[in-house]
Design an enzyme around this catalytic site. Sequence first.
Site, PDB file in Angstrom:
ATOM      1  N   ASN A   7       0.875  -1.165   0.000  1.00  0.00           N
ATOM      2  CA  ASN A   7       0.000   0.000   0.000  1.00  0.00           C
ATOM      3  C   ASN A   7       0.913   1.217   0.000  1.00  0.00           C
ATOM      4  OD1 ASN A   7      -1.466   2.303   0.933  1.00  0.00           O
ATOM      5  ND2 ASN A   7      -3.070   0.980   1.754  1.00  0.00           N
ATOM      6  N   GLU A  34      -3.978   1.780  -2.847  1.00  0.00           N
ATOM      7  CA  GLU A  34      -4.107   3.210  -2.547  1.00  0.00           C
ATOM      8  C   GLU A  34      -3.186   4.053  -3.439  1.00  0.00           C
ATOM      9  OE1 GLU A  34      -5.571   5.252   1.246  1.00  0.00           O
ATOM     10  OE2 GLU A  34      -4.217   3.701   1.996  1.00  0.00           O
ATOM     11  N   TYR A 104      -7.697  -4.080  -2.239  1.00  0.00           N
ATOM     12  CA  TYR A 104      -7.680  -3.071  -1.181  1.00  0.00           C
ATOM     13  C   TYR A 104      -9.034  -3.124  -0.483  1.00  0.00           C
ATOM     14  CZ  TYR A 104      -7.523   1.466   1.152  1.00  0.00           C
ATOM     15  OH  TYR A 104      -7.566   2.468   2.101  1.00  0.00           O
ATOM     16  N   ASP A 145      -3.875  -5.036   0.889  1.00  0.00           N
ATOM     17  CA  ASP A 145      -4.207  -4.450   2.185  1.00  0.00           C
ATOM     18  C   ASP A 145      -5.594  -4.948   2.581  1.00  0.00           C
ATOM     19  OD1 ASP A 145      -4.834  -2.925   4.372  1.00  0.00           O
ATOM     20  OD2 ASP A 145      -4.477  -0.989   3.424  1.00  0.00           O
ATOM     21  N   ASN A 147      -6.849  -4.774   5.617  1.00  0.00           N
ATOM     22  CA  ASN A 147      -7.414  -3.993   6.717  1.00  0.00           C
ATOM     23  C   ASN A 147      -8.016  -4.902   7.793  1.00  0.00           C
ATOM     24  OD1 ASN A 147      -7.024  -1.117   6.613  1.00  0.00           O
ATOM     25  ND2 ASN A 147      -8.187  -1.101   4.706  1.00  0.00           N
ATOM     26  N   ASP A 245       2.758   4.713   5.101  1.00  0.00           N
ATOM     27  CA  ASP A 245       2.576   4.150   6.441  1.00  0.00           C
ATOM     28  C   ASP A 245       2.567   2.623   6.417  1.00  0.00           C
ATOM     29  OD1 ASP A 245       0.205   4.346   5.046  1.00  0.00           O
ATOM     30  OD2 ASP A 245      -0.904   5.395   6.623  1.00  0.00           O
ATOM     31  N   HIS A 246       2.560   2.026   5.219  1.00  0.00           N
ATOM     32  CA  HIS A 246       2.711   0.580   5.045  1.00  0.00           C
ATOM     33  C   HIS A 246       4.105   0.286   4.480  1.00  0.00           C
ATOM     34  CE1 HIS A 246      -1.754  -0.471   5.040  1.00  0.00           C
ATOM     35  NE2 HIS A 246      -1.778   0.847   4.897  1.00  0.00           N
TER      36      HIS A 246
END
Length: 261
Positions: A7, A34, A104, A145, A147, A245-246
């Site tokens: 991501n 993303e 995603y 991702d 989540n 951030d990933h």
Amino acid sequence: MKLATWNVNSVRQRLGLVLDWLKREQPDVLMMQEIKCETDQFPKAAFEDAGYGCAVVGQKSYNGVATLVRGDFSITTDHLPGFSDPAARYVEVCTQDVVLGNLYLPNGNSGGEQGYATKLEFLNALTAHARLLLAEEKDFALAGDYNICPAPIDCAPGALGPEDALVRPQSRAAYRRLLWLGLTDALRALHPTGAAYTFWDYQARAWERDCGLRIDHMLLSPRLAERLQTATPNRNERAMPRPSDHVPFIVTLKDPTKPRT
């Protein structure tokens, strides 16, 4: 075969980082989430110059997925069958006789209960699609991702509250239903214990405190799981200047066994 999922949190903002990483790691496939741009704004030429073909499903400002492939490939679908939401969250390619679903999954924390229902709808559609691929005897990986922190060990203590959509019992149960089809969580197959985070929030010094989450996964079909060699989060990328951030999650597979003659 070297596969990676990442991501990137805006491909245009991280373009230099991604190109540098590709040069160093030389994966056969990189599945990005993303990308945060429309399809025609994706920096396709830069990746083609680096030796990669591109399968892109973009959307203005949000979401978006793109798969980079070295060598021949075909796009098998540009959406997740059975998922009604129009957001750009899935693209699937076939290369080297392996089907690769780049996903995603909705976060599920925004939009109230309807937002969470959309997360579960995606998971149900993904499970149905995986069941079909298994019935067709395809070799495949579903990566991206998710989540979802599948188990308590995948969430640093205090990182999330119990009502967060990433750790709610329904989210974890849906992830397990995917696995129970006969899929293999590549990371946990080789590293069944211990933290192996793939995400650290930008807030509250999460990276410095190692307050992370494991939410980026690669699930392998049975024959592909037999080829599994390594599965490693590329943790050092989080310490780069202006990082996502990933971090990338890299899986390597043995070459398929040649039939006897």
